[in-house]
Design a protein around this motif. Structure first.
Motif, PDB file in Angstrom:
ATOM      1  N   TRP A 117     -14.413 -10.495  -5.465  1.00  0.00           N
ATOM      2  CA  TRP A 117     -14.096  -9.311  -4.657  1.00  0.00           C
ATOM      3  C   TRP A 117     -13.818  -9.714  -3.206  1.00  0.00           C
ATOM      4  N   ASP A 118     -14.763 -10.450  -2.607  1.00  0.00           N
ATOM      5  CA  ASP A 118     -14.647 -10.806  -1.188  1.00  0.00           C
ATOM      6  C   ASP A 118     -13.369 -11.588  -0.892  1.00  0.00           C
ATOM      7  N   ALA A 119     -12.961 -12.424  -1.852  1.00  0.00           N
ATOM      8  CA  ALA A 119     -11.774 -13.265  -1.626  1.00  0.00           C
ATOM      9  C   ALA A 119     -10.480 -12.450  -1.629  1.00  0.00           C
ATOM     10  N   HIS A 120     -10.573 -11.179  -2.032  1.00  0.00           N
ATOM     11  CA  HIS A 120      -9.336 -10.402  -2.177  1.00  0.00           C
ATOM     12  C   HIS A 120      -9.263  -9.143  -1.324  1.00  0.00           C
ATOM     13  N   VAL A 121     -10.267  -8.928  -0.475  1.00  0.00           N
ATOM     14  CA  VAL A 121     -10.244  -7.716   0.354  1.00  0.00           C
ATOM     15  C   VAL A 121      -9.283  -7.922   1.529  1.00  0.00           C
ATOM     16  N   VAL A 122      -8.279  -7.073   1.601  1.00  0.00           N
ATOM     17  CA  VAL A 122      -7.330  -7.111   2.719  1.00  0.00           C
ATOM     18  C   VAL A 122      -7.911  -6.362   3.906  1.00  0.00           C
ATOM     19  N   ARG A 123      -8.488  -5.208   3.639  1.00  0.00           N
ATOM     20  CA  ARG A 123      -9.120  -4.417   4.696  1.00  0.00           C
ATOM     21  C   ARG A 123     -10.055  -3.384   4.066  1.00  0.00           C
ATOM     22  N   TYR A 124     -10.992  -2.907   4.860  1.00  0.00           N
ATOM     23  CA  TYR A 124     -11.869  -1.807   4.440  1.00  0.00           C
ATOM     24  C   TYR A 124     -11.576  -0.577   5.273  1.00  0.00           C
ATOM     25  N   ASP A 125     -11.659   0.591   4.640  1.00  0.00           N
ATOM     26  CA  ASP A 125     -11.661   1.833   5.400  1.00  0.00           C
ATOM     27  C   ASP A 125     -13.101   2.148   5.802  1.00  0.00           C
ATOM     28  N   ASP A 126     -13.240   3.122   6.692  1.00  0.00           N
ATOM     29  CA  ASP A 126     -14.579   3.466   7.184  1.00  0.00           C
ATOM     30  C   ASP A 126     -15.517   3.875   6.047  1.00  0.00           C
ATOM     31  N   ASP A 127     -14.973   4.497   5.017  1.00  0.00           N
ATOM     32  CA  ASP A 127     -15.838   4.979   3.932  1.00  0.00           C
ATOM     33  C   ASP A 127     -16.089   3.904   2.871  1.00  0.00           C
ATOM     34  N   GLY A 128     -15.663   2.677   3.153  1.00  0.00           N
ATOM     35  CA  GLY A 128     -15.948   1.596   2.202  1.00  0.00           C
ATOM     36  C   GLY A 128     -14.865   1.388   1.160  1.00  0.00           C
ATOM     37  N   THR A 129     -13.823   2.220   1.188  1.00  0.00           N
ATOM     38  CA  THR A 129     -12.696   2.006   0.282  1.00  0.00           C
ATOM     39  C   THR A 129     -11.955   0.746   0.743  1.00  0.00           C
ATOM     40  N   ALA A 130     -11.639  -0.114  -0.212  1.00  0.00           N
ATOM     41  CA  ALA A 130     -10.997  -1.379   0.154  1.00  0.00           C
ATOM     42  C   ALA A 130      -9.551  -1.393  -0.304  1.00  0.00           C
ATOM     43  N   LEU A 131      -8.768  -2.150   0.429  1.00  0.00           N
ATOM     44  CA  LEU A 131      -7.441  -2.498  -0.058  1.00  0.00           C
ATOM     45  C   LEU A 131      -7.599  -3.891  -0.645  1.00  0.00           C
ATOM     46  N   LEU A 132      -7.358  -4.003  -1.941  1.00  0.00           N
ATOM     47  CA  LEU A 132      -7.625  -5.251  -2.659  1.00  0.00           C
ATOM     48  C   LEU A 132      -6.301  -5.927  -3.004  1.00  0.00           C
ATOM     49  N   TYR A 133      -6.199  -7.201  -2.692  1.00  0.00           N
ATOM     50  CA  TYR A 133      -4.957  -7.938  -2.969  1.00  0.00           C
ATOM     51  C   TYR A 133      -4.917  -8.344  -4.444  1.00  0.00           C
ATOM     52  N   ILE A 134      -3.753  -8.200  -5.047  1.00  0.00           N
ATOM     53  CA  ILE A 134      -3.579  -8.527  -6.472  1.00  0.00           C
ATOM     54  C   ILE A 134      -2.699  -9.773  -6.590  1.00  0.00           C
ATOM     55  N   CYS A 163      -1.045  -4.660  -3.668  1.00  0.00           N
ATOM     56  CA  CYS A 163      -2.446  -4.279  -3.426  1.00  0.00           C
ATOM     57  C   CYS A 163      -2.822  -3.053  -4.256  1.00  0.00           C
ATOM     58  N   LEU A 164      -4.116  -2.794  -4.327  1.00  0.00           N
ATOM     59  CA  LEU A 164      -4.635  -1.573  -4.915  1.00  0.00           C
ATOM     60  C   LEU A 164      -5.742  -1.020  -4.034  1.00  0.00           C
ATOM     61  N   ILE A 165      -5.858   0.300  -4.004  1.00  0.00           N
ATOM     62  CA  ILE A 165      -6.959   0.938  -3.287  1.00  0.00           C
ATOM     63  C   ILE A 165      -8.142   1.003  -4.248  1.00  0.00           C
ATOM     64  N   GLN A 166      -9.237   0.386  -3.882  1.00  0.00           N
ATOM     65  CA  GLN A 166     -10.349   0.232  -4.811  1.00  0.00           C
ATOM     66  C   GLN A 166     -11.687   0.445  -4.124  1.00  0.00           C
ATOM     67  N   LYS A 167     -12.661   0.889  -4.921  1.00  0.00           N
ATOM     68  CA  LYS A 167     -14.056   0.841  -4.469  1.00  0.00           C
ATOM     69  C   LYS A 167     -14.765  -0.187  -5.328  1.00  0.00           C
ATOM     70  N   LYS A 168     -15.679  -0.886  -4.725  1.00  0.00           N
ATOM     71  CA  LYS A 168     -16.364  -1.932  -5.482  1.00  0.00           C
ATOM     72  C   LYS A 168     -17.250  -1.313  -6.562  1.00  0.00           C
ATOM     73  N   SER A 169     -17.224  -1.924  -7.729  1.00  0.00           N
ATOM     74  CA  SER A 169     -18.069  -1.464  -8.838  1.00  0.00           C
ATOM     75  C   SER A 169     -19.486  -2.021  -8.675  1.00  0.00           C
ATOM     76  N   LYS A 170     -20.387  -1.509  -9.485  1.00  0.00           N
ATOM     77  CA  LYS A 170     -21.726  -2.107  -9.560  1.00  0.00           C
ATOM     78  C   LYS A 170     -21.639  -3.354 -10.441  1.00  0.00           C
ATOM     79  N   SER A 171     -22.659  -4.188 -10.361  1.00  0.00           N
ATOM     80  CA  SER A 171     -22.611  -5.428 -11.142  1.00  0.00           C
ATOM     81  C   SER A 171     -23.662  -5.410 -12.246  1.00  0.00           C
TER      82      SER A 171
END
Lengths: 467, 211
Positions: free
Chosen positions: A11-28, A158-166
């Motif tokens: 996850w960390d290796a692919h986060v382009v940016r975070y929004d204030d609410d924790g929504t991430a832009l994830l690189y594909i 990219c995709l707009i994503q929220k991190k899942s639980k593990s």
């Protein structure tokens, strides 16, 4: 530094940016494309006047709709043909590599991706297909998306994503001989339920998982979606690295050692914490057979069909009753007394070379039972087919009475001509036993490839270990 | 995508769990290269007694009178009550396309499959999650002879059922997109510089991903 899970690292290796609410832009890193869920995405691009962000990050092949007979005849169903031609045209127009029908590399996207080394450890991989989770076996964060998201990835990478639980699913102990990755996957789903993984990314670990081949891990990760999870992943080890080496899309030259150095860090750190941990004893798992219309309706081959009257949850009991009625079965019946009409060996779950070897081992020197109307073997790709033929597996199957087909999704979802008639019962190595999945009114029992071959030979379900 | 407006709608209860996307829209209809026109084939295998094929006019097909969507009192429904794990299975966006084309704007269930849940928001459908015990009450009301209407207020995140008000949770970003009918791609393309910066840095670390 806090101990990280493998999922955290991906996850960390692919986060382009975070929004204030924790929504991430994830690189594909990689998008796989097939004919069914992409036409509307390409059309969307065209209407908006957009072009792909990185055409070379995409790889396409037709699989869902393609006939598995007579390559020369082309596609006779005009609606299916239009869809496959639309894929061809879209890939040509937007500069996307496509393995077209007739290309030896064509096949089921989830077989083709790893086979080409196009889905590598540490990547983010998406496809407009729920079984994209398969690529977690390569150490990639891989998940299925809808057509709007296919378009989103084409346009933005990219995709707009929220991190899942593990979640860690830890399978200790050794699987006994004759128990395969499919049995393990079905046993896990039987324990967790089809919604047990919802909201999670599952990492599979433990001795039994480590002992699986990379192809076995693909079967396991493939079925993760049937437990409702977003992705299934298996930590990278030497097997993963050896599997990737030399494949056409794998890193070459100076890039190889650089890639391997990073890949060797792709596992959960000692002490990493998961939101949930599920443990199973691998040694106690027996060959599995589903009896109902959801993959969680599964029992060991030596069991009987459960009784809805014993189920305390009324909604669940009602679902069981409905399933038994649809399947034409009675509670208390022995699984070994169930007699399939059709046997299907194939699909993104079980159509790789090791699957075909497992099935061929059972079929060798034997004959398909006279009560079986049709027994199909559908390799996952042109390359799997060629390899199987090199090993003489095609001859073993044909001599035993199986049909040896061209690659595609085939009877897993019955979009082409390979389908069940109403009331027909199938022993299938695919992934879903939903009502109508393999043809309207068709009845599906999910099993592993050796178990499917054993059912074909004996005419009923049987513990393959007893043959 | 059209903005999601407040509305009052008729509710139809589909009392089964694990309704999969194969049931919502069977595979033969996925051969279409369009994203509209799936409504008549929504729940095709449950709704009709014959075998559905693409391109066939559904008006003349024999209806399964026992299927709840076919009951006279539920005609015109725009809110679907469902049970747990609704939309499981295949990622096909044809499922929300079919639901939307039929006329559903809201689904209410205790849980959804992940991909289906995402796909709904991309198509202006609000998939509402409510606890199982609240669901039981709604199923009871919706199953009465006089069908139930629910007032849906996305801005206030509320459902009005008769005299009762039910508060609903929704992710703030998704709410914003639904209310304004926003196109995700347009939003993401506001961050072009961030994407390019990420790629430049990634190209250094993992050059094999860009060959």
């Amino acid at each position: 530094m806090a101990a990280k899970t493998f999922y955290d690292k991906l996850w960390d290796a692919h986060v382009v940016r975070y929004d204030d609410d924790g929504t991430a832009l994830l690189y594909i890193d990689r998008q796989l494309i097939h004919e069914v869920t992409s036409p509307q995405a390409f059309e969307g691009l065209r209407i908006a006047g957009r072009s792909p962000w990185r055409s070379e990050a995409n790889l396409a092949t037709p699989d869902h709709n393609v006939p598995t007979t007579d390559l020369e005849k082309g596609i006779t169903d005009p609606v299916a043909r239009l869809q496959v031609e639309t894929l061809d045209n879209n890939c040509d127009e937007f500069g996307i590599t496509e393995f077209k029908r007739g290309d030896l590399r064509q096949g089921i996207v989830h077989v083709v991706g790893p086979e080409q080394g196009a889905t590598l450890p540490g990547m983010t991989v998406v496809c407009g297909d729920s079984h994209t989770s398969t690529h977690g076996a390569s150490g990639a964060l891989a998940f299925g998306i809808g057509t709007s998201e296919v378009e989103h990835v084409l346009a933005t990478q990219c995709l707009i994503q929220k991190k899942s639980k593990s979640m860690l699913v830890q399978v200790d102990g050794e699987l006994s001989a004759g128990v395969d990755a499919k049995d393990l996957a079905l046993a896990i789903i039987g324990k967790m339920g089809t919604a047990g993984g919802t909201g999670y990314v599952i990492e599979f670990g433990g001795e039994a998982v480590r002992a699986l081949s990379v192809e076995g891990r693909m079967t396991l990760c493939n079925m993760t979606i049937e437990a409702g999870a977003r992705s299934g992943i298996v930590a990278v080890d030497q097997k993963t690295i050896d599997y990737m080496q030399g494949r056409p899309y794998a890193p070459q030259g100076d890039h190889w050692p650089l890639a391997v150095e990073w890949w060797n860090t792709l596992h959960s750190d000692e002490g990493a914490e998961f939101d949930k941990v599920v443990t199973l004893d691998g040694a106690s798992i027996k060959p599995q057979v589903t009896w109902g219309t959801s993959p969680e309706m599964v029992v060991a081959v030596d069991s009987t069909i459960p009784d809805p009257a014993q189920e305390s949850d009324p909604v669940k009991a009602d679902g069981m009753r409905r399933a038994l009625e649809y399947m034409g079965l009675e509670a208390g019946m022995a699984i070994c007394d169930i007699k399939p009409d059709v046997v299907f060996i194939g699909s993104c779950t079980n159509s790789r070379i090791e699957d075909l070897r497992d099935a061929a081992k059972v079929a060798e020197g034997r004959k398909v039972a006279s009560t079986i109307k049709q027994a199909l073997v559908v390799p996952g790709s042109g390359l799997v087919k060629a390899q199987a033929e090199k090993e003489g597996l095609d001859k073993i199957f044909i001599e035993a009475g199986f049909e040896w087909r061209e690659p595609g999704c085939s009877m897993c979802l019955a979009m082409n001509a390979d389908k069940l008639e109403p009331g027909e019962r199938c022993a299938s190595t695919s992934n879903r036993n939903f009502e109508g999945r393999q043809g309207q009114g068709g009845r599906t029992h999910l099993v592993g490839p050796a178990m499917a071959a054993a059912a074909a030979i004996t005419g009923h379900f049987v513990d393959v270990r007893s043959l | 995508m059209d903005p999601f407006n407040n509305f009052s709608g008729l509710v139809v209860p589909l009392d089964r769990s694990n309704v999969d996307t194969d049931a919502i829209i069977p595979k033969q209809f996925l051969k279409s290269i369009k994203r509209s026109g799936f409504g008549p084939n929504l729940f095709d295998e449950w709704r009709y007694l014959d075998r559905g094929e693409p391109g066939v006019d559904c008006a003349g097909r024999p209806l399964n009178e026992e299927f709840i969507l076919n009951e006279a009192r539920y005609q015109g429904a725009s809110i679907l009550l469902a049970r747990e794990n609704f939309g499981c299975g295949s990622s096909r966006e044809h499922a929300p396309w079919a639901l939307e084309d039929y006329g559903f704007k809201v689904i209410i269930a205790p849980s959804y499959a992940d991909i289906f849940f995402n796909n709904c928001f991309k198509n202006g459908i609000w998939p509402i999650v409510l606890p199982a015990e609240v669901m039981d009450g709604l199923f009871e009301l919706a199953s009465r002879d006089e069908p139930m209407q629910i007032e849906v207020d996305l801005k206030a995140q509320q459902l009005v059922v008769g005299d009762a008000i039910i508060d609903v949770e929704i992710d703030s970003f998704r709410k914003h997109c639904l209310i304004n009918g926003l196109d995700d791609i347009g939003l993401t393309l506001q961050h072009v510089d961030d994407i390019k910066a990420y790629e430049a840095q990634r190209r250094q670390q993992a050059p094999w991903l860009f060959t």
